[in-house]
Write an enzyme that holds these catalytic residues in place. Structure first.
Site, PDB file in Angstrom:
ATOM      1  N   HIS A 352       0.845  -1.190   0.000  1.00  0.00           N
ATOM      2  CA  HIS A 352       0.000   0.000   0.000  1.00  0.00           C
ATOM      3  C   HIS A 352       0.880   1.240   0.000  1.00  0.00           C
ATOM      4  CE1 HIS A 352      -2.520   3.109   2.259  1.00  0.00           C
ATOM      5  NE2 HIS A 352      -3.152   2.917   1.126  1.00  0.00           N
ATOM      6  N   SER A 353       0.595   2.183  -0.902  1.00  0.00           N
ATOM      7  CA  SER A 353       1.287   3.468  -0.935  1.00  0.00           C
ATOM      8  C   SER A 353       2.799   3.268  -1.079  1.00  0.00           C
ATOM      9  CB  SER A 353       0.932   4.260   0.326  1.00  0.00           C
ATOM     10  OG  SER A 353       1.392   5.588   0.250  1.00  0.00           O
ATOM     11  N   LEU A 354       3.590   3.828  -0.169  1.00  0.00           N
ATOM     12  CA  LEU A 354       5.040   3.694  -0.257  1.00  0.00           C
ATOM     13  C   LEU A 354       5.473   2.235  -0.189  1.00  0.00           C
ATOM     14  CD1 LEU A 354       7.820   5.111  -0.346  1.00  0.00           C
ATOM     15  CD2 LEU A 354       7.752   5.192   2.157  1.00  0.00           C
TER      16      LEU A 354
END
Length: 734
Positions: A352-354
């Site tokens: 998720h995300s980074l």
């Protein structure tokens, strides 16, 4: 005159029939009394205690786990400190210590209790189990009362509280006004009475049946910035628990046939935490010394969350992060195999995300095994000197200088060494003048094309160049990566899922203008980029592969097999698409579609009423107490707007695409990164979210953990690798 008409029997017959009636009634009453006086032992159920929002909550084990615990308890194994796996093997219960311990991650140990008697709490009206010792006393008193039919019995709890058994259906717990009395008075029945219940079946507890024992696939989930992963400030463990629970419900709803035929069990999702390792390096102390004292809480929030992005772009801390992620996934994998020796399934990873960027960088630096697909081998040459030599041979072949391959191989000349060569070096190697000029011209042109990234990759190639150009284009995926020694994973991931991912943006910032269509991750053949249309952190991947063609991302099918009502409307048209279209299996004026908007509005009003104050309280606490985990966000402005919105935000989707265009888009060849299949998938936004995309921007980035549509795509793609499909194909899916 009317009564004889209502009676079938004559008056004399009625008189003859009346005397036996009291006898039947008396017999029935006596039978009920006998039944009431027959004592039946209470059926225990096992609970564990979790601290939530500074309150203790007693949560029941699943029926499956409780029966397993009771069986071990009944056999006397609890005296030997028997360990019983529960919750799908993610927690162990130590019977003798009455403790529940997490297996795969660090978590506070929970108290376990064998429960039979409960009383209603005075704060949230949830039932709380009595201690096992006092429950035995209550059960003995109840047994005597039932057997002798003697009620109104009073018992005093260890805390000097009074419990009165009025009758089998009315038992009350009195909390004394003063538990300690200076005058030595005894406890009274004064105070607010609380209901007492015997047996878990009488407290309306939601008890799950349990999870399938068979595990078909393992998925590791890596979080993004900060220690919290959603708008409720929950950890990666809690969010992955939600994701797993949604997956179990999706399996029951969409893979029912395969479950009934015992073809499938379930997919296990395990969280991977790297944030705590990063911030235990002492960097927080260093930051504290240089942090300004003003707006203290906000600065701590930034230090704890947003700075994770900068840490990852630092060679020192990037190494810490990639080492932690890789070693943790390898550790979890080995531990999982130890606890599940019969596991034969595959492994996938999700970020998720980074977290998705971290995984992408790890995957681009994995080494493919010898003999694997040619493109995968080419993609992994960046870290292999042997493959570097092969790459030089490819360059010489392109320049029609293959006869000099042996000379370069003898000198152990890889691509990096080749680009450091001068005319003098080539002359010493015995290369004639003509070939020397060709090689030097090649080196000069390639060096000039990627001057800004010389420390990482020798060249950035023209997409229209020859085979060598394409090989270098594969390497360009690693262009601009922070210099680090990327560890190797102990397994080859089947699929890589990216949720709300900034991979496309980071590649662009690093200088990667495009991804070669022939490039694939060295050890992973599947790649799905899933995002909410309002997610401010998410970026697309496909336009980097096919930059000259404009096309929409794939619309992720709704888990109920239809388009959301507002997305069914074609722009400029007051009516929904035809009911027979691939994206609309049901007419969009179906009550289930129309009710969704109503449900959304109702839910929003309820959330605003019941949960807004709670959200504000949590947010306020983050600024008034020690720094709490904060949510991943693109900006604090979006964060402030989103807190006025709803609390949950799963499945969702963006701008509407006409059916014909969407069907055509699904057949676009987007290269080998996902095996020739589409990569970008966009969720359907909810009707309530379409009213203001800025208001729901933060929620759009944090919605994936409870998104049925996201989970269903993950399950569909995983089980497709095993030849198992959905019961009914979802419209619009590939």
């Amino acid at each position: 005159p009317s009564s004889p008409c209502r009676s079938i029997m004559s008056a004399p017959e009625q008189q003859q029939a009346q005397p036996p009636l009291p006898t039947v009634a008396a017999a029935s009453e006596a039978a009920e009394l006998d039944a009431a006086n027959r004592y039946e032992a209470v059926v225990p159920h096992w609970f564990y205690c979790k601290v939530m929002d500074s309150r203790e909550r007693w949560i029941p084990f699943s029926t499956q786990d409780s029966e397993r615990l009771e069986e071990a308890h009944g056999s006397g194994r609890d005296k030997e400190d028997q360990v019983v796996p529960t919750s799908g093997g993610r927690y162990d219960v130590h019977l003798k210590k009455r403790q529940r311990v997490a297996v795969y991650w660090e978590e506070e140990v929970s108290e376990v209790r064998r429960c039979t008697w409960f009383y209603k709490g005075d704060k949230d009206n949830k039932y709380i189990p009595y201690s096992e010792t006092f429950s035995k006393e209550l059960e003995e008193a109840y047994m005597i009362a039932v057997t002798l039919d003697e009620w109104k019995k009073k018992l005093e709890s260890p805390s000097r509280e009074i419990i009165i058994l009025h009758n089998p259906k009315l038992m009350v717990h009195y909390h004394p006004v003063a538990t300690s009395d200076d005058w030595g008075s005894t406890p009274t029945e004064q105070g607010r009475p609380r209901t007492v219940k015997r047996g878990v079946e009488n407290i309306a507890a939601e008890i799950p049946n349990g999870e399938p024992v068979q595990i078909d696939h393992l998925v590791f989930v890596v979080h993004g910035i900060g220690p919290a992963c959603d708008i409720r400030f929950r950890s990666i463990v809690q969010c992955v628990n939600d994701f797993r629970n949604v997956s179990l419900s999706m399996l029951q709803a969409h893979f029912k046939k395969a479950q009934e035929q015992q073809q499938i069990g379930r997919v296990e999702f395990l969280p991977v935490n790297w944030h705590s390792s990063l911030h235990s390096t002492g960097v927080d102390v260093d930051l504290e010394r240089i942090t300004l004292p003003s707006i203290n809480r906000l600065r701590h929030f930034i230090n704890d969350t947003i700075l994770d992005v900068f840490f990852y772009n630092s060679s020192t801390y990037c190494q810490t992060i990639v080492d932690t992620v890789a070693s943790e996934m390898n550790r979890l994998y080995q531990l999982f195999l130890q606890r599940n020796p019969l596991f034969k399934g595959g492994v996938s990873i999700a970020g998720h995300s980074l977290g998705s960027l971290i995984l992408f960088d790890l995957l681009t630096n994995q080494k493919a095994a010898p003999g694997e697909d040619e493109h995968s081998k080419e993609g992994s040459r960046t870290t292999s000197s042997n493959r570097g030599i092969e790459e030089v041979k490819e360059i010489l072949k392109e320049l029609e200088l293959s006869e000099y391959c042996d000379v370069f191989e003898k000198e152990k000349m890889d691509r990096q060494a080749l680009f450091l060569c001068t005319e003098k070096n080539l002359k010493e190697m015995g290369i004639p003048l003509g070939p020397r000029m060709k090689i030097l011209h090649y080196i000069g042109s390639k060096t000039e094309m990627q001057h800004e990234a010389e420390s990482r990759s020798p060249s950035q190639h023209d997409p229209d160049s020859t085979d060598d150009g394409r090989n270098c284009q594969y390497r360009d995926v690693g262009l601009g990566q922070v210099s680090a020694n990327y560890p190797q994973l102990n397994y080859k991931p089947t699929i890589f899922f990216a949720f709300g991912s900034p991979i496309g943006m980071f590649l662009t910032v690093r200088g990667v203008k495009r991804i070669d269509p022939n490039y694939s991750l060295p050890t992973c053949k599947g790649f799905f980029n899933i995002f909410h249309p309002f997610d401010p952190v998410a970026y697309r991947i496909e336009p980097m592969i096919i930059p000259d063609l404009e096309f929409e991302p794939m619309l992720l099918p709704h888990h109920k097999g239809r388009k959301r009502m507002h997305l069914g409307m074609v722009k400029g048209s007051p009516s929904p698409p035809a009911p027979g279209s691939c994206c609309s299996p049901q007419p969009n004026n179906d009550p289930s579609c129309l009710s969704e908007l109503k449900e959304g509005l109702t839910r929003m009003s309820v959330d605003l009423k019941n949960n807004l104050l709670g959200s504000l309280r949590v947010a306020w606490q983050s600024f008034t107490r020690a720094p709490l985990p904060a949510v991943e966000a693109a900006s604090t402005d979006a964060e402030a707007e989103a807190e006025a919105g709803t609390e949950k935000q799963p499945d969702t989707k963006p701008d509407e695409t006409p059916t014909a265009v969407k069907e055509e888009a699904s057949h676009i060849n987007v290269g080998r990164l996902n095996g020739g299949n589409r990569i970008d998938y966009v969720l359907q936004e909810k009707p309530i979210e379409s009213f203001n995309e800025y208001l729901f921007a933060l929620q759009g980035h944090l919605c994936y953990w409870e998104s049925e549509d996201t989970v269903l795509l993950v399950l569909k793609e995983i089980y497709q690798t095993q030849g198992i499909t959905l019961d009914q194909p979802l419209p619009g899916s590939q």
